[in-house]
Enzyme design. Structure first.
Site, PDB file in Angstrom:
ATOM      1  N   LYS A   1       0.833  -1.212   0.000  1.00 60.07           N
ATOM      2  CA  LYS A   1       0.000   0.000   0.000  1.00 60.07           C
ATOM      3  C   LYS A   1       0.862   1.255   0.000  1.00 60.07           C
ATOM      4  O   LYS A   1       0.676   2.154  -0.824  1.00 60.07           O
ATOM      5  CB  LYS A   1      -0.898   0.011   1.249  1.00 60.07           C
ATOM      6  CG  LYS A   1      -1.552   1.372   1.502  1.00 60.07           C
ATOM      7  CD  LYS A   1      -2.468   1.365   2.703  1.00 60.07           C
ATOM      8  CE  LYS A   1      -1.790   1.632   4.018  1.00 60.07           C
ATOM      9  NZ  LYS A   1      -1.722   3.056   4.420  1.00 60.07           N
ATOM     10  N   ASN A   2       1.816   1.309   0.934  1.00 58.79           N
ATOM     11  CA  ASN A   2       2.537   2.569   1.128  1.00 58.79           C
ATOM     12  C   ASN A   2       3.565   2.848   0.044  1.00 58.79           C
ATOM     13  O   ASN A   2       4.129   3.932  -0.021  1.00 58.79           O
ATOM     14  CB  ASN A   2       3.130   2.632   2.534  1.00 58.79           C
ATOM     15  CG  ASN A   2       2.021   2.783   3.571  1.00 58.79           C
ATOM     16  OD1 ASN A   2       0.898   3.169   3.219  1.00 58.79           O
ATOM     17  ND2 ASN A   2       2.312   2.462   4.821  1.00 58.79           N
TER      18      ASN A   2
ATOM     19  N   ASP B   1      -5.170  12.501  12.975  1.00 54.73           N
ATOM     20  CA  ASP B   1      -6.073  11.371  12.757  1.00 54.73           C
ATOM     21  C   ASP B   1      -5.992  10.417  13.941  1.00 54.73           C
ATOM     22  O   ASP B   1      -5.444  10.770  14.986  1.00 54.73           O
ATOM     23  CB  ASP B   1      -5.811  10.684  11.407  1.00 54.73           C
ATOM     24  CG  ASP B   1      -4.435  10.064  11.313  1.00 54.73           C
ATOM     25  OD1 ASP B   1      -3.757   9.975  12.357  1.00 54.73           O
ATOM     26  OD2 ASP B   1      -4.045   9.661  10.213  1.00 54.73           O
TER      27      ASP B   1
ATOM     28  N   ASP C   1       3.544   0.141  12.432  1.00 53.19           N
ATOM     29  CA  ASP C   1       2.325  -0.423  11.831  1.00 53.19           C
ATOM     30  C   ASP C   1       2.056  -1.855  12.290  1.00 53.19           C
ATOM     31  O   ASP C   1       0.953  -2.367  12.086  1.00 53.19           O
ATOM     32  CB  ASP C   1       2.437  -0.411  10.292  1.00 53.19           C
ATOM     33  CG  ASP C   1       2.310   0.999   9.732  1.00 53.19           C
ATOM     34  OD1 ASP C   1       1.860   1.895  10.463  1.00 53.19           O
ATOM     35  OD2 ASP C   1       2.663   1.197   8.560  1.00 53.19           O
TER      36      ASP C   1
ATOM     37  N   VAL D   1       6.900   6.196  17.471  1.00 52.60           N
ATOM     38  CA  VAL D   1       6.651   6.879  16.197  1.00 52.60           C
ATOM     39  C   VAL D   1       5.355   7.693  16.193  1.00 52.60           C
ATOM     40  O   VAL D   1       5.350   8.857  15.813  1.00 52.60           O
ATOM     41  CB  VAL D   1       6.698   5.870  15.025  1.00 52.60           C
ATOM     42  CG1 VAL D   1       6.475   6.580  13.695  1.00 52.60           C
ATOM     43  CG2 VAL D   1       8.044   5.145  15.006  1.00 52.60           C
TER      44      VAL D   1
END
Ligand code: EPU
Length: 411
Positions: A17-18, A111, A299, A321
Site C-alpha cells: 500500500k505505502n 487522525d 504499523d 513513532v
C-alpha cells in the site's frame, strides 16, 4: 467471527500500500503512460486514483495493473474532501511543484494515530526554493524552478523523505537528503524513478543524493510486496498458535519482526521469497520498541500487542513513532487483556486467553489487530467499523478464511 482458531495454510501477499500510493503520486511527474504492476486492491489505492483524476490524469485498472497517464494539462488543487479521506494525498505536493511550479493542497488534520504535522515536508521544500502561504485550511506553494540543496531532516519521516525525493528528481542541480527514512518503500520509489531516467543514489541509506534531470520518461514497474501485510499474517500465526506460510514476499523486509517472534517462541523458516511461521505453545513475554526502519515498524505494533496480551509473563511495549497509537488498547482490554498505558509505554500482563466482546476499529492497523484478537478469543467477536481495514489490506477477510478463520462481513 468465532474463535479460537489456529491460522493454518498459505497466503500470498499483495503489493505494498505505502509504495503504491507514492508511486501513483510520482506518476504525475511523468508525461506519458506509467504502468504499475501488483497494485493492491484496497480502498486507499482507489482514493489515490480519485486524487490523480481530479488533478487531470487518467487512471485505469486491469486486474492488478494500473495504467496512469499524466500527459494532459494538470490542475494544481487537491481539495479537502479528498485529503480528509486519505492524508497520503499530500504526497502530490512534491510532484505538483516539480511539474507545475505550484500546488494548492488541503492541510491534513490529525487522525486516529496522532497529530501528524507536515512541517518537515514544508521546511525541506522551502529550502528548495518554494514559497508557501496558508489560508482557509489550504497550503499553497509556488516556485519558479526547484533548486537542489542539502536538507537535514530532524526525524527520518517517510512522507517528508518521499516528497523531497520527488521534488528533487526534476530540480535544478543536486539535492542531498540527510537523516532520510530508509523504509523499503523509499527504495521502491527510487527504483521507479531510476527506470524513468532519474539520477538517484543512496535510497535505503540515511543519505540520498539526487541529481535533477529535465524530464522523466514513462516506464513499467512492479510494486514491492506489502511487508506490513506479511508481518500481520506472521504475527497472526503466532498469536493464534498456528502455522502459516507467506508467499510472494521479501523476508528481509520483516527481519526484525521475525526475530521478535522467534524470541517469543515461534519457529520461523525463511526462504528466498517466502516464510513459514509456526507456534505450538503460549508465546513468551518480550519487550519491544517501535522505531523507523529497520527498527520494529509502528504499523505492526497493534498486532504484537494482541500476541503479548496472551503471553506467559509481562511485556513492555514502547511506541516511539505515533503518539496516539495506543488508543485501541481500551478496546483490547474489553476482550480481557490486562494492558496499562503510561505515556508511550504499554505494560502488558499476559492472560491465558482473550474473550470475545464487541469492539470498534479506529484505524487500519488497529483494525487488523482487533480482528486477529477475535480469531484468538473464545466466543463470537463483533468488530465495528471494519471498513478501515479494507483501506489497507486486500481481501483480509477472504485470506483469513482461507487460513481457517471463521470470519464473516455483515453490512
Ligand atoms: N512527523 C513530523 N513532521 C513531519 C512529518 C512527520 O513531526 O513533517 C512525525 C509524525 O507526526 C510521526 C513521525 O514523524 O510522529 C513519523 O511520521 P512519518 O512522516 O514517518 O510517517 P508518514 O509518512 O505520515 C508513513 C505510513 C504510515 C506509517 C509511517 C511510519 C504512508 C501512507 N503512511 O506515514 O502507515 O505508519 O510512515 O512508518 O506511507 C498505515 O499504513 O497504516 C500507516 C499509518
Amino acid at each position: 467471527m468465532q474463535g479460537p482458531t489456529p491460522l493454518q495454510g498459505t497466503v500470498r501477499m499483495a503489493g505494498a500500500k505505502n509504495s503504491a500510493l507514492k508511486l501513483m503520486a510520482a506518476a504525475l511527474m511523468v508525461p506519458g503512460e506509467v504502468i504499475l504492476e501488483r497494485a493492491p486492491r484496497i480502498t486507499d489505492v482507489e482514493l489515490m486514483a480519485d486524487v490523480l483524476r481530479r488533478l487531470g490524469a487518467t487512471v485505469e485498472r486491469d486486474g492488478d495493473t494500473l495504467t496512469i497517464d499524466s500527459s494532459g494539462d494538470l490542475q494544481e488543487e487537491t481539495p479537502y474532501e479528498l485529503v480528509r479521506k486519505m492524508r497520503a494525498s499530500i504526497q502530490v505536493l512534491g510532484p505538483l511543484l516539480a511539474r507545475l511550479g505550484r500546488a494548492r493542497v488541503s492541510m491534513p488534520g490529525g487522525d486516529a494515530i496522532g497529530s501528524r504535522p507536515i512541517d518537515l515536508h514544508l521546511g525541506g521544500l522551502e529550502r528548495m526554493g518554494v514559497k508557501f502561504t496558508s489560508q482557509h485550511g489550504y497550503i499553497e506553494g509556488v516556485v519558479q524552478r526547484l533548486k537542489g540543496t542539502r536538507v537535514l531532516l530532524e526525524f527520518p519521516s517517510v512522507g517528508a523523505t518521499e516528497n523531497l525525493l520527488m521534488a528533487a528528481v526534476l530540480a535544478e542541480g543536486t539535492t542531498v537528503i540527510e537523516n532520510a527514512a530508509r523504509e523499503p518503500e523509499i527504495q521502491d520509489l527510487a527504483t521507479f524513478f531510476q527506470a524513468c531516467g532519474a539520477r538517484v543514489s543512496g535510497a535505503g541509506t540515511p543519505t540520498i543524493e539526487i541529481e535533477g534531470v529535465e524530464e522523466l520518461s514513462p516506464t513499467r514497474h512492479r510494486i514491492i510486496p506489502d511487508r506490513i501485510e506479511a508481518g500481520t499474517f506472521a504475527i497472526g500465526a503466532v498469536a493464534s498458535r498456528g502455522d502459516v506460510t507467506l508467499e510472494d514476499m521479501e523476508p528481509i523486509h520483516i527481519e526484525l519482526p521475525l526475530q521478535k517472534l522467534e524470541e517469543a517462541g515461534a519457529e520461523v523458516r525463511r526462504s528466498a521469497d517466502s516464510v513459514r511461521v509456526r507456534m505450538s505453545s503460549r508465546p513468551r513475554a518480550i519487550d519491544l520498541v517501535t522505531l523507523p526502519y529497520p527498527g520494529f515498524p509502528t504499523d505492526l505494533q497493534p498486532m504484537m500487542m494482541v500476541t503479548l496480551a496472551q503471553a506467559a509473563g509481562s511485556s513492555i511495549l514502547t511506541e516511539n513513532v505515533f503518539e496516539a497509537r495506543f488508543l485501541f488498547v481500551d478496546e483490547l482490554n474489553r476482550m480481557g487483556s490486562h494492558i496499562r498505558v503510561e505515556g508511550h509505554h504499554a505494560v502488558i500482563r499476559g492472560v491465558e486467553r482473550l474473550s470475545s466482546a464487541p469492539v470498534q476499529v479506529p484505524d487500519i492497523r488497529a483494525g487488523a489487530a482487533l480482528v486477529l484478537s477475535g480469531v484468538c478469543a473464545e466466543g463470537v467477536t463483533e468488530v465495528y467499523d471494519g471498513g478501515h481495514i479494507e483501506r489497507g489490506y486486500e481481501d483480509f477477510v477472504g485470506k483469513l478464511g482461507s487460513l481457517g478463520a471463521d470470519v464473516e462481513v455483515r453490512d
